[in-house]
Write a protein that holds these residues in place. Structure first.
Motif, mmCIF file in Angstrom:
data_model
loop_
_atom_site.group_PDB
_atom_site.id
_atom_site.type_symbol
_atom_site.label_atom_id
_atom_site.label_comp_id
_atom_site.label_asym_id
_atom_site.label_seq_id
_atom_site.Cartn_x
_atom_site.Cartn_y
_atom_site.Cartn_z
ATOM 1 N N THR A 39 -126.989 -23.769 0.859
ATOM 2 C CA THR A 39 -127.671 -22.922 -0.117
ATOM 3 C C THR A 39 -129.111 -22.807 0.370
ATOM 4 O OG1 THR A 39 -126.268 -23.776 -1.874
ATOM 5 C CG2 THR A 39 -128.273 -22.617 -2.544
ATOM 6 N N VAL A 40 -129.524 -21.569 0.679
ATOM 7 C CA VAL A 40 -130.856 -21.348 1.233
ATOM 8 C C VAL A 40 -131.609 -20.313 0.419
ATOM 9 C CG1 VAL A 40 -130.241 -21.990 3.600
ATOM 10 C CG2 VAL A 40 -130.008 -19.635 2.896
ATOM 11 N N GLN A 41 -132.911 -20.463 0.408
ATOM 12 C CA GLN A 41 -133.801 -19.498 -0.219
ATOM 13 C C GLN A 41 -134.354 -18.620 0.890
ATOM 14 O OE1 GLN A 41 -136.917 -20.961 -2.916
ATOM 15 N NE2 GLN A 41 -138.346 -19.824 -1.663
ATOM 16 N N VAL A 42 -134.176 -17.321 0.759
ATOM 17 C CA VAL A 42 -134.642 -16.370 1.766
ATOM 18 C C VAL A 42 -135.731 -15.502 1.145
ATOM 19 C CG1 VAL A 42 -133.969 -14.480 3.301
ATOM 20 C CG2 VAL A 42 -132.352 -16.331 2.835
ATOM 21 N N THR A 43 -136.843 -15.355 1.850
ATOM 22 C CA THR A 43 -137.925 -14.488 1.388
ATOM 23 C C THR A 43 -138.118 -13.373 2.397
ATOM 24 O OG1 THR A 43 -139.009 -16.352 0.297
ATOM 25 C CG2 THR A 43 -140.350 -14.390 0.689
ATOM 26 N N CYS A 44 -137.962 -12.151 1.954
ATOM 27 C CA CYS A 44 -138.102 -10.969 2.805
ATOM 28 C C CYS A 44 -139.529 -10.885 3.330
ATOM 29 C CB CYS A 44 -137.750 -9.726 1.996
ATOM 30 S SG CYS A 44 -138.097 -8.159 2.819
ATOM 31 N N ALA A 45 -139.670 -10.692 4.636
ATOM 32 C CA ALA A 45 -140.994 -10.602 5.254
ATOM 33 C C ALA A 45 -141.718 -9.316 4.854
ATOM 34 C CB ALA A 45 -140.874 -10.676 6.774
ATOM 35 N N ALA A 46 -140.966 -8.244 4.597
ATOM 36 C CA ALA A 46 -141.588 -6.961 4.282
ATOM 37 C C ALA A 46 -141.938 -6.828 2.797
ATOM 38 C CB ALA A 46 -140.650 -5.818 4.693
ATOM 39 N N PHE A 47 -141.002 -7.176 1.925
ATOM 40 C CA PHE A 47 -141.166 -6.923 0.491
ATOM 41 C C PHE A 47 -141.539 -8.175 -0.292
ATOM 42 C CE2 PHE A 47 -139.552 -5.460 -3.717
ATOM 43 C CZ PHE A 47 -140.262 -4.278 -3.785
ATOM 44 N N HIS A 48 -141.418 -9.340 0.345
ATOM 45 C CA HIS A 48 -141.754 -10.644 -0.241
ATOM 46 C C HIS A 48 -140.921 -10.980 -1.472
ATOM 47 C CE1 HIS A 48 -145.011 -10.871 2.605
ATOM 48 N NE2 HIS A 48 -145.439 -9.700 2.194
ATOM 49 N N VAL A 49 -139.726 -10.412 -1.561
ATOM 50 C CA VAL A 49 -138.802 -10.785 -2.625
ATOM 51 C C VAL A 49 -138.030 -12.017 -2.153
ATOM 52 C CG1 VAL A 49 -136.926 -9.286 -1.842
ATOM 53 C CG2 VAL A 49 -137.041 -9.928 -4.220
ATOM 54 N N THR A 50 -137.748 -12.911 -3.082
ATOM 55 C CA THR A 50 -137.031 -14.140 -2.756
ATOM 56 C C THR A 50 -135.671 -14.125 -3.434
ATOM 57 O OG1 THR A 50 -139.078 -15.385 -2.535
ATOM 58 C CG2 THR A 50 -137.102 -16.657 -2.979
ATOM 59 N N PHE A 51 -134.640 -14.522 -2.689
ATOM 60 C CA PHE A 51 -133.302 -14.591 -3.240
ATOM 61 C C PHE A 51 -132.582 -15.785 -2.641
ATOM 62 C CE2 PHE A 51 -133.578 -11.549 0.179
ATOM 63 C CZ PHE A 51 -132.527 -11.869 1.035
ATOM 64 N N ILE A 52 -131.497 -16.168 -3.278
ATOM 65 C CA ILE A 52 -130.718 -17.328 -2.873
ATOM 66 C C ILE A 52 -129.441 -16.851 -2.185
ATOM 67 C CG2 ILE A 52 -129.547 -19.425 -3.666
ATOM 68 C CD1 ILE A 52 -132.575 -19.455 -4.176
ATOM 69 N N VAL A 53 -129.106 -17.498 -1.065
ATOM 70 C CA VAL A 53 -127.900 -17.167 -0.318
ATOM 71 C C VAL A 53 -127.094 -18.447 -0.122
ATOM 72 C CG1 VAL A 53 -127.005 -16.283 1.869
ATOM 73 C CG2 VAL A 53 -129.087 -15.309 0.910
#
Length: 118
Positions: A39-53
Motif C-alpha cells: 500500500t503506497v501513497q503516490v503524489t503527482c509531480a504535476a498536480f500535487h494530488v495524493t492518492f493511495i495505490v
C-alpha cells in the motif's frame, strides 16, 4: 532495486487519475507491506494530488524492505479516512429509481432533512 525505486520507475507508464499527466517523477511513500501486497501513497509531480495505490507484486529482482523503506507505521498517521459505508447496492439504486420515476416537484423537496424532533 528497492520496491520504491521499482514503483517510481514504472510510474512513467501511468497517468495521474486527476490531471491525466504522466506520473513520471511522482513521490512514492510506503504505507504498508503485507506479503506481496504494497500500500503506497503516490503524489503527482504535476498536480500535487495524493492518492493511495495497492499493488500486488510477483516475481523476483526486488530487494527486501527494510525499516527505512516503511516511513509510516499505519495509514491512519497521514489522515487517510477509514473505510466508509458499504458501496451502493443494486437494490438501493432500483429503489431510488422507483422513487424518482413518478416524482414531480422541486429538488429541495427531495433533499429536505427529516425532522427527528418527534
Amino acid at each position: 532495486m528497492s520496491i520504491i525505486e521499482f514503483i517510481q520507475d514504472r510510474a512513467r507508464y501511468y497517468n495521474c487519475p486527476v490531471c491525466g499527466k504522466s506520473l513520471k517523477g511522482c513521490d512514492v511513500r510506503m504505507l504498508q507491506h503485507v506479503e506481496d501486497r504494497f500500500t503506497v501513497q503516490v503524489t503527482c509531480a504535476a498536480f500535487h494530488v495524493t492518492f493511495i495505490v495497492i499493488l500486488a507484486i510477483q516475481g523476483s529482482g526486488l530487494e527486501p524492505l527494510t525499516d527505512d523503506d516503511v516511513a509510516l507505521d499505519s495509514v491512519e498517521q497521514i489522515g487517510v479516512a477509514e473505510a466508509g459505508p458499504d458501496p451502493i447496492e443494486w437494490d438501493e439504486l432500483l429503489d431510488l429509481h422507483l422513487l424518482l420515476k413518478d416524482f414531480n416537484g422541486p429538488l429541495s423537496e427531495l433533499i429536505k432533512q427529516p425532522d427527528h424532533s418527534r
